[in-house]
Scaffold this motif. Structure first.
Motif, PDB file in Angstrom:
ATOM      1  N   THR A  26       0.835  -1.203   0.000  1.00 19.61           N
ATOM      2  CA  THR A  26       0.000   0.000   0.000  1.00 19.61           C
ATOM      3  C   THR A  26       0.870   1.253   0.000  1.00 19.61           C
ATOM      4  OG1 THR A  26      -1.719  -1.192   1.221  1.00 19.61           O
ATOM      5  CG2 THR A  26      -1.849   1.215   1.210  1.00 19.61           C
ATOM      6  N   LYS A  27       1.926   1.238   0.810  1.00 17.64           N
ATOM      7  CA  LYS A  27       2.822   2.390   0.897  1.00 17.64           C
ATOM      8  C   LYS A  27       3.457   2.692  -0.458  1.00 17.64           C
ATOM      9  CE  LYS A  27       7.087   2.266   2.250  1.00 17.64           C
ATOM     10  NZ  LYS A  27       8.304   1.979   3.046  1.00 17.64           N
ATOM     11  N   GLN A  28       4.007   1.666  -1.100  1.00 19.95           N
ATOM     12  CA  GLN A  28       4.649   1.878  -2.392  1.00 19.95           C
ATOM     13  C   GLN A  28       3.628   2.227  -3.469  1.00 19.95           C
ATOM     14  OE1 GLN A  28       7.784   2.197  -2.990  1.00 19.95           O
ATOM     15  NE2 GLN A  28       8.454   1.618  -0.947  1.00 19.95           N
ATOM     16  N   LEU A  80      11.851  -5.359  10.323  1.00 19.00           N
ATOM     17  CA  LEU A  80      10.616  -4.590  10.198  1.00 19.00           C
ATOM     18  C   LEU A  80      10.716  -3.255  10.933  1.00 19.00           C
ATOM     19  CD1 LEU A  80       7.828  -7.318  10.515  1.00 19.00           C
ATOM     20  CD2 LEU A  80       8.645  -6.153   8.454  1.00 19.00           C
ATOM     21  N   PHE A  81      11.444  -3.242  12.059  1.00 12.71           N
ATOM     22  CA  PHE A  81      11.646  -1.974  12.765  1.00 12.71           C
ATOM     23  C   PHE A  81      12.427  -0.993  11.892  1.00 12.71           C
ATOM     24  CE2 PHE A  81      14.206   0.894  15.329  1.00 12.71           C
ATOM     25  CZ  PHE A  81      13.240   1.480  16.139  1.00 12.71           C
ATOM     26  N   LEU A  82      13.491  -1.478  11.264  1.00 11.08           N
ATOM     27  CA  LEU A  82      14.298  -0.610  10.402  1.00 11.08           C
ATOM     28  C   LEU A  82      13.490  -0.120   9.203  1.00 11.08           C
ATOM     29  CD1 LEU A  82      17.723  -2.495  10.434  1.00 11.08           C
ATOM     30  CD2 LEU A  82      17.171  -0.320  11.546  1.00 11.08           C
ATOM     31  N   LEU A  83      12.673  -1.016   8.634  1.00 10.20           N
ATOM     32  CA  LEU A  83      11.847  -0.635   7.487  1.00 10.20           C
ATOM     33  C   LEU A  83      10.814   0.408   7.902  1.00 10.20           C
ATOM     34  CD1 LEU A  83      11.435  -1.357   4.474  1.00 10.20           C
ATOM     35  CD2 LEU A  83       9.699  -3.003   5.209  1.00 10.20           C
ATOM     36  N   GLY A  84      10.226   0.215   9.091  1.00 14.88           N
ATOM     37  CA  GLY A  84       9.252   1.178   9.593  1.00 14.88           C
ATOM     38  C   GLY A  84       9.886   2.522   9.896  1.00 14.88           C
ATOM     39  N   TYR A  85      11.057   2.482  10.521  1.00 17.59           N
ATOM     40  CA  TYR A  85      11.789   3.719  10.831  1.00 17.59           C
ATOM     41  C   TYR A  85      12.138   4.475   9.545  1.00 17.59           C
ATOM     42  CZ  TYR A  85      15.629   6.774  12.260  1.00 17.59           C
ATOM     43  OH  TYR A  85      16.447   7.861  12.456  1.00 17.59           O
ATOM     44  N   ASP A  86      12.576   3.725   8.530  1.00 14.56           N
ATOM     45  CA  ASP A  86      12.920   4.354   7.252  1.00 14.56           C
ATOM     46  C   ASP A  86      11.686   4.980   6.606  1.00 14.56           C
ATOM     47  OD1 ASP A  86      14.957   4.662   4.969  1.00 14.56           O
ATOM     48  OD2 ASP A  86      13.323   3.607   3.963  1.00 14.56           O
ATOM     49  N   SER A  87      10.535   4.312   6.743  1.00 11.18           N
ATOM     50  CA  SER A  87       9.294   4.853   6.171  1.00 11.18           C
ATOM     51  C   SER A  87       8.925   6.179   6.817  1.00 11.18           C
ATOM     52  CB  SER A  87       8.150   3.851   6.361  1.00 11.18           C
ATOM     53  OG  SER A  87       8.351   2.701   5.580  1.00 11.18           O
ATOM     54  N   ILE A  88       9.108   6.265   8.136  1.00  9.30           N
ATOM     55  CA  ILE A  88       8.778   7.495   8.852  1.00  9.30           C
ATOM     56  C   ILE A  88       9.785   8.597   8.532  1.00  9.30           C
ATOM     57  CG2 ILE A  88       8.532   8.538  11.142  1.00  9.30           C
ATOM     58  CD1 ILE A  88       7.653   5.702  12.107  1.00  9.30           C
ATOM     59  N   LYS A  89      11.070   8.246   8.586  1.00  9.83           N
ATOM     60  CA  LYS A  89      12.135   9.228   8.363  1.00  9.83           C
ATOM     61  C   LYS A  89      12.094   9.815   6.955  1.00  9.83           C
ATOM     62  CE  LYS A  89      17.182   9.690   8.430  1.00  9.83           C
ATOM     63  NZ  LYS A  89      18.472   8.964   8.601  1.00  9.83           N
ATOM     64  N   ASN A  90      11.803   8.950   5.966  1.00 13.14           N
ATOM     65  CA  ASN A  90      11.826   9.393   4.565  1.00 13.14           C
ATOM     66  C   ASN A  90      10.424   9.458   3.960  1.00 13.14           C
ATOM     67  OD1 ASN A  90      14.745   9.483   4.414  1.00 13.14           O
ATOM     68  ND2 ASN A  90      14.682   7.248   4.452  1.00 13.14           N
ATOM     69  N   LYS A 178       1.133  16.000   0.842  1.00 17.02           N
ATOM     70  CA  LYS A 178       1.071  15.975   2.305  1.00 17.02           C
ATOM     71  C   LYS A 178       0.284  14.761   2.797  1.00 17.02           C
ATOM     72  CE  LYS A 178      -0.174  18.799   6.325  1.00 17.02           C
ATOM     73  NZ  LYS A 178      -0.729  20.105   6.786  1.00 17.02           N
ATOM     74  N   MET A 179      -0.813  14.434   2.131  1.00 22.81           N
ATOM     75  CA  MET A 179      -1.639  13.296   2.535  1.00 22.81           C
ATOM     76  C   MET A 179      -0.880  11.979   2.342  1.00 22.81           C
ATOM     77  SD  MET A 179      -5.199  14.672   0.838  1.00 22.81           S
ATOM     78  CE  MET A 179      -6.215  13.260   1.235  1.00 22.81           C
ATOM     79  N   ILE A 180      -0.148  11.866   1.223  1.00 22.59           N
ATOM     80  CA  ILE A 180       0.640  10.654   0.975  1.00 22.59           C
ATOM     81  C   ILE A 180       1.744  10.518   2.024  1.00 22.59           C
ATOM     82  CG2 ILE A 180       2.233   9.529  -0.629  1.00 22.59           C
ATOM     83  CD1 ILE A 180       0.568  10.667  -2.917  1.00 22.59           C
ATOM     84  N   ALA A 187       2.054   4.003   7.779  1.00 21.15           N
ATOM     85  CA  ALA A 187       2.540   2.678   7.377  1.00 21.15           C
ATOM     86  C   ALA A 187       3.806   2.316   8.147  1.00 21.15           C
ATOM     87  CB  ALA A 187       2.815   2.656   5.871  1.00 21.15           C
ATOM     88  N   GLY A 188       4.674   3.306   8.358  1.00 17.61           N
ATOM     89  CA  GLY A 188       5.900   3.067   9.123  1.00 17.61           C
ATOM     90  C   GLY A 188       5.600   2.656  10.556  1.00 17.61           C
ATOM     91  N   PHE A 189       4.649   3.335  11.191  1.00 20.81           N
ATOM     92  CA  PHE A 189       4.272   2.975  12.562  1.00 20.81           C
ATOM     93  C   PHE A 189       3.658   1.572  12.616  1.00 20.81           C
ATOM     94  CE2 PHE A 189       4.262   7.675  13.258  1.00 20.81           C
ATOM     95  CZ  PHE A 189       5.196   7.690  14.293  1.00 20.81           C
ATOM     96  N   LEU A 190       2.881   1.208  11.596  1.00 20.96           N
ATOM     97  CA  LEU A 190       2.317  -0.144  11.546  1.00 20.96           C
ATOM     98  C   LEU A 190       3.418  -1.194  11.435  1.00 20.96           C
ATOM     99  CD1 LEU A 190      -0.806   0.338   9.217  1.00 20.96           C
ATOM    100  CD2 LEU A 190      -0.815  -0.291  11.630  1.00 20.96           C
TER     101      LEU A 190
END
Length: 210
Positions: A26-28, A80-90, A178-180, A187-190
């Motif tokens: 969904t994120k991608q 998954l933590f690293l992937l989530g962190y990367d999603s939030i950071k970027n 902004k919405m995306i 998605a990162g938090f999930l």
């Protein structure tokens, strides 16, 4: 044919609950469109297909061993933590609005799908579901049924992925940057939440095998 159709429906039911692969797809899909989301799904299905045939050849007994499963939970949680962190950071990076040219590589999205699929939750699922199916097929003297069932489940998952990403790609047209970004952070938090769940499963497994 009826056996195949029945397990296509099973595959659809299996894919419905939100999991790490669904979140990443969904994120991608939101950030870069249908093909990038589907590339994640295809990456995940590549691992699924490999696992199905590996289980057919006897991998289930190895993956069921506590000494194998325990580190898998921790490794999966870390990834998954690293992937989530990367999603939030970027979250504001690599966003392509509908109609704009996508710069991110399809292979990068496919590779993300591969990595997310190599997780304890996914591996344990295939061991539990197809381990039982395989044993039942052999006990009935019909080992070929296992491959029909596997094809049905995988087809159901594929139909789910296409349906989900069709909805995502249509929704994406109405979203601004902004919405995306906000949805990408969610998605990162999930994904971090799934990492926490894996750690919980690791702790529970230690209690059982202590």
């Amino acid at each position: 044919m009826s056996l195949y159709v029945a397990y296509v429906l099973v595959g659809l039911a299996i894919a419905m609950p939100v999991g790490a692969i669904t979140v990443e797809m969904t994120k991608q899909g939101l950030k870069n469109g249908f093909m990038h989301g589907w590339a994640v799904g295809l990456g995940g299905m590549t691992i699924d297909v490999v696992l199905v045939f590996a289980l057919y050849m006897g991998l289930a007994s190895i993956l069921a061993m506590p000494m194998i499963q325990l580190p898998m939970w921790l490794i999966g949680a870390g990834f998954l933590f690293l992937l989530g962190y990367d999603s939030i950071k970027n979250a504001d990076q690599d966003i392509t609005l509908a109609g704009e040219k996508v710069t991110k590589s399809i292979f990068a999205s496919y590779f993300n799908g591969l990595l997310v699929a190599i997780s304890p939750g996914n591996l344990v699922f295939w061991v539990n579901v197809f381990g039982v199916v395989l044993a039942k097929s052999y006990s009935q003297g019909q080992p070929t049924n296992f491959l029909i069932i596997a094809a049905g489940v995988l087809s159901g998952i594929l139909l789910h992925d296409i349906g989900l990403l069709t909805i995502v790609s249509m929704t994406r047209k109405a979203l601004n940057r902004k919405m995306i970004k906000t949805l990408t952070m969610l998605a990162g938090f999930l994904l971090i939440g799934f990492a926490g769940y894996f750690i919980y499963e690791f702790i529970q497994a230690i209690k059982v095998y202590r």
